[in-house]
Design an enzyme around this catalytic site. Structure first.
Site, PDB file in Angstrom:
ATOM      1  N   GLY A  18       0.770  -1.228   0.000  1.00 40.93           N
ATOM      2  CA  GLY A  18       0.000   0.000   0.000  1.00 40.93           C
ATOM      3  C   GLY A  18       0.804   1.282   0.000  1.00 40.93           C
ATOM      4  N   GLY A  20       2.867   2.202  -2.443  1.00 38.28           N
ATOM      5  CA  GLY A  20       3.011   2.708  -3.804  1.00 38.28           C
ATOM      6  C   GLY A  20       4.171   2.141  -4.590  1.00 38.28           C
ATOM      7  CE  LYS A  21       6.123  -3.425  -2.578  1.00 36.76           C
ATOM      8  NZ  LYS A  21       5.043  -3.261  -1.586  1.00 36.76           N
ATOM      9  CB  THR A  22       2.698  -1.507  -8.174  1.00 29.65           C
ATOM     10  OG1 THR A  22       2.836  -2.753  -7.482  1.00 29.65           O
ATOM     11  CG2 THR A  22       2.317  -1.783  -9.618  1.00 29.65           C
ATOM     12  CB  SER A  23       2.286   3.786  -8.431  1.00 28.12           C
ATOM     13  OG  SER A  23       0.994   3.253  -8.227  1.00 28.12           O
ATOM     14  CG  ASP A  45       2.487  -6.216  -5.117  1.00 28.79           C
ATOM     15  OD1 ASP A  45       1.715  -6.928  -4.457  1.00 28.79           O
ATOM     16  OD2 ASP A  45       2.664  -5.013  -4.896  1.00 28.79           O
ATOM     17  CB  THR A 503      -1.850  -3.085  -1.737  1.00 27.08           C
ATOM     18  OG1 THR A 503      -1.605  -2.809  -3.114  1.00 27.08           O
ATOM     19  CG2 THR A 503      -0.876  -4.151  -1.263  1.00 27.08           C
TER      20      THR A 503
END
Length: 590
Positions: A18, A20-23, A45, A503
């Site tokens: 949550g 913001g790793k993916t973004s 993820d 997430t």
């Protein structure tokens, strides 16, 4: 962005769910590709939405992203990888070994360590020189293996014999017995991770004290095993310009700045970037291209309509039903950073305010909780368990008993076994268990609890009984596993805490599945720190609040049998009065 200054070939983004790793990983991939670099973006993820972000179906094969020249992506499904991994290990013994033994093996392979090792097994080939990746100048990983997993892979290759001889009980070593690739390949992958010329780790956090403390622990754990090339990205920081719009935004800004000022010294020493909180959903190329740049005025839309009041139960309404039983165990569970300690305190205060005797027990390191509540309500008592002390006591005991007769290699394996995430859960729960018996005559509210996987693992191996027996020695006290009590909803109510973000909700749903395997049905969910429930005036926060509504609806309609929503307060919920405001959905200060 400092972390994009002369980037090495491998970039790993790591942090709690949550943050913001993916973004950030996707935005980084887009930026490098736009500079003419050939980039491969890899996600491990479990909540991966890389395909959704780019509007493409990706999956477990390298796929070109047509809208972004020079960019390819790969989504490794960690759950599918873990299931295939388990099948490879269990299938040969099914029908050969007794069913109880097979179930014990399956439980040993059901934890987070197995999922992570299986995912590492999948992307190992991407970390070594191979024809698969030869054409890419940069490989970006959304999520990195933990220090524990990397240390496991550095251990001697004697896992199978160690386990067969019964030296590892509640173990994260079990998954290693199923590794099929050559150990030399794992060594090459771990070496690549530790090489600062090839790899850079980006720690992603939010501007929150608890999150920054957790990231500091991650930094130290990874640095201790040679992964020293680390950068810090603090994501989702409310711009100062928003603080003038309403009191909630001003309070959030002040809290975030205080957290950044007080961040651990080990993080202050790292190169650091800060990314503003954005009003928009981070889906689509336009959003990704704007993520790594400063927010411009007017980026939030004024057309967002929010309900006049969020149609969701308050925490106090849940407590009404809990109080009807007169006594029992209430367990708050959830991932780090969702506010379990505060919610446990709020539940305890609400029960005590009704005239019921309550014992609040917490493993939260913040001593201010007990200082705030001690003596504030005559029928509320507070105890604090130090996780570090309990874990060290447990480790020392096991090493002094089980480890006494082991050779150096066996002792190294046992020591790493005792560094597993399960170990702290076991040690802290043993300390909690001394208090649980009070729940027969009063309310015991427990902040943090072992996952269903840990409970099942302890139950399946008998390790819990043996360790308790060793600890109690000849005291003559009788002790049995608390599993039956935990499975009885009249005796125990499990409350799952989450945030109204994609997430954290997915992680809470996985936790619920974990508990159900252990025969424990969560009693309710609590959506904490809801901006929507706080009814903000700031345009940016109103957009964030609007985005929350979908997740709250998902909890209400798909995941929870009953639920409550707790608003984000202007002031920290410390003290009896503010905890009651939180429980009663009160967002305005009296």
């Amino acid at each position: 962005m400092h972390f994009l200054n002369q980037p090495p070939r491998y970039l790993f983004f790591t942090g709690k769910g949550g943050v913001g790793k993916t973004s950030i990983a996707c935005a980084t991939a887009v930026q490098l590709a736009s500079e003419g670099k050939r980039v491969l973006l890899v996600s491990t993820d479990p909540a991966s939405n890389v395909g959704q972000v780019f509007g493409e179906s990706i999956g477990n094969h390298i796929t070109a992203i047509p809208a972004v020249p020079n960019l390819w992506a790969l989504e490794i499904d960690p759950q599918a990888a873990a299931q295939a991994y388990r099948d490879r290990i269990v299938s040969p013994v099914r029908g050969v070994l007794p069913e109880t033994v097979v179930k014990g093996i399956e439980e040993q392979l059901s934890g987070a360590c197995t999922t992570e090792i299986a995912a590492f097994d999948e992307f190992t080939a991407l970390l070594i020189d191979s024809t698969l990746t030869a054409d890419y100048e940069h490989i970006i990983f959304d999520t990195a293996p933990t220090g524990h997993t990397i240390r496991l892979l550095q251990l001697p290759g004697a896992w199978s014999g160690f386990l067969e001889e019964g030296k590892g009980d509640a173990s994260c070593l079990g998954p290693l017995a199923g590794l099929e690739k050559q150990r030399t390949q794992y060594k090459a992958a771990v070496d690549a991770l530790a090489d600062p010329q090839r790899t850079r780790l980006i720690l992603v956090a939010r501007a929150q004290r608890t999150t920054l403390r957790e990231v500091a622990r991650t930094h130290e754990e990874l640095a201790a095993i040679g992964l020293s090339q680390q950068y810090l990205v603090v994501n989702g920081v409310l711009p100062a310009s928003e603080a003038a719009h309403d009191e909630l935004a001003a309070a959030i800004h002040q809290r975030e700045q205080a957290a950044l000022t007080a961040m651990p010294d080990v993080l202050k020493a790292l190169p650091r970037d800060q990314i503003d909180l954005k009003p928009f959903n981070l889906v689509g190329l336009d959003a990704l291209r704007h993520l790594l740049v400063a927010t411009t005025n007017g980026s939030a839309t004024s057309s967002i309509e929010l309900p006049a009041q969020l149609d969701a139960p308050s925490l106090s309404s849940l407590v009404d039903d809990i109080a009807a039983d007169g006594h029992g165990l209430v367990m708050l569970m959830g991932k780090g950073g969702v506010g379990k300690t505060t919610l446990a305190a709020a539940v305890a205060v609400e029960l005590a305010h009704r005239g019921l005797p309550v014992h609040l027990t917490t493993s939260d390191p913040a001593a201010h909780l007990s200082e705030t509540l001690e003596g504030s309500l005559s029928n509320l008592t507070v105890s604090r368990i130090d996780p570090h002390e309990e874990t060290e006591r447990y480790r020392k005991h096991v090493l002094d008993t089980k480890g006494a007769q082991l050779d150096a290699e066996g002792r190294a394996l046992l020591e790493e076994d005792l560094r597993s995430p399960c170990t702290e859960e076991i040690a802290v729960f043993q300390a909690f268990s001394r208090i649980i018996r009070e729940a027969g005559k009063k309310f015991v509210v427990m902040d943090t609890a072992p996952t269903g996987h840990t409970l099942l693992l302890l139950d399946a191996t008998g390790a819990y009984h043996r360790e308790v027996t060793r600890q109690m020695g000849n005291t003559g006290l009788h002790y049995t596993t608390p599993m039956m009590q935990l499975q009885d909803p009249k005796q125990t109510k499990v409350l799952i805490a989450t945030l109204a973000e994609t997430t954290p909700v997915l992680e809470a749903a996985n936790l619920q599945s974990d508990l159900r395997r252990a025969g424990i049905e969560p009693w309710a969910w609590i959506v904490n720190n809801s901006v929507a429930a706080a009814r903000p005036d700031s345009l940016l926060l109103r957009q964030r609040a609007f985005n929350e509504l979908r997740e709250i609806d998902s909890v209400a309609t798909h995941h929870a049998r009953r639920f409550a929503v707790v608003p984000l307060l202007k002031n920290e919920p410390v003290g009896v009065d503010r905890l009651r405001d939180l429980a009663h959905h009160i967002t305005e200060e009296a």
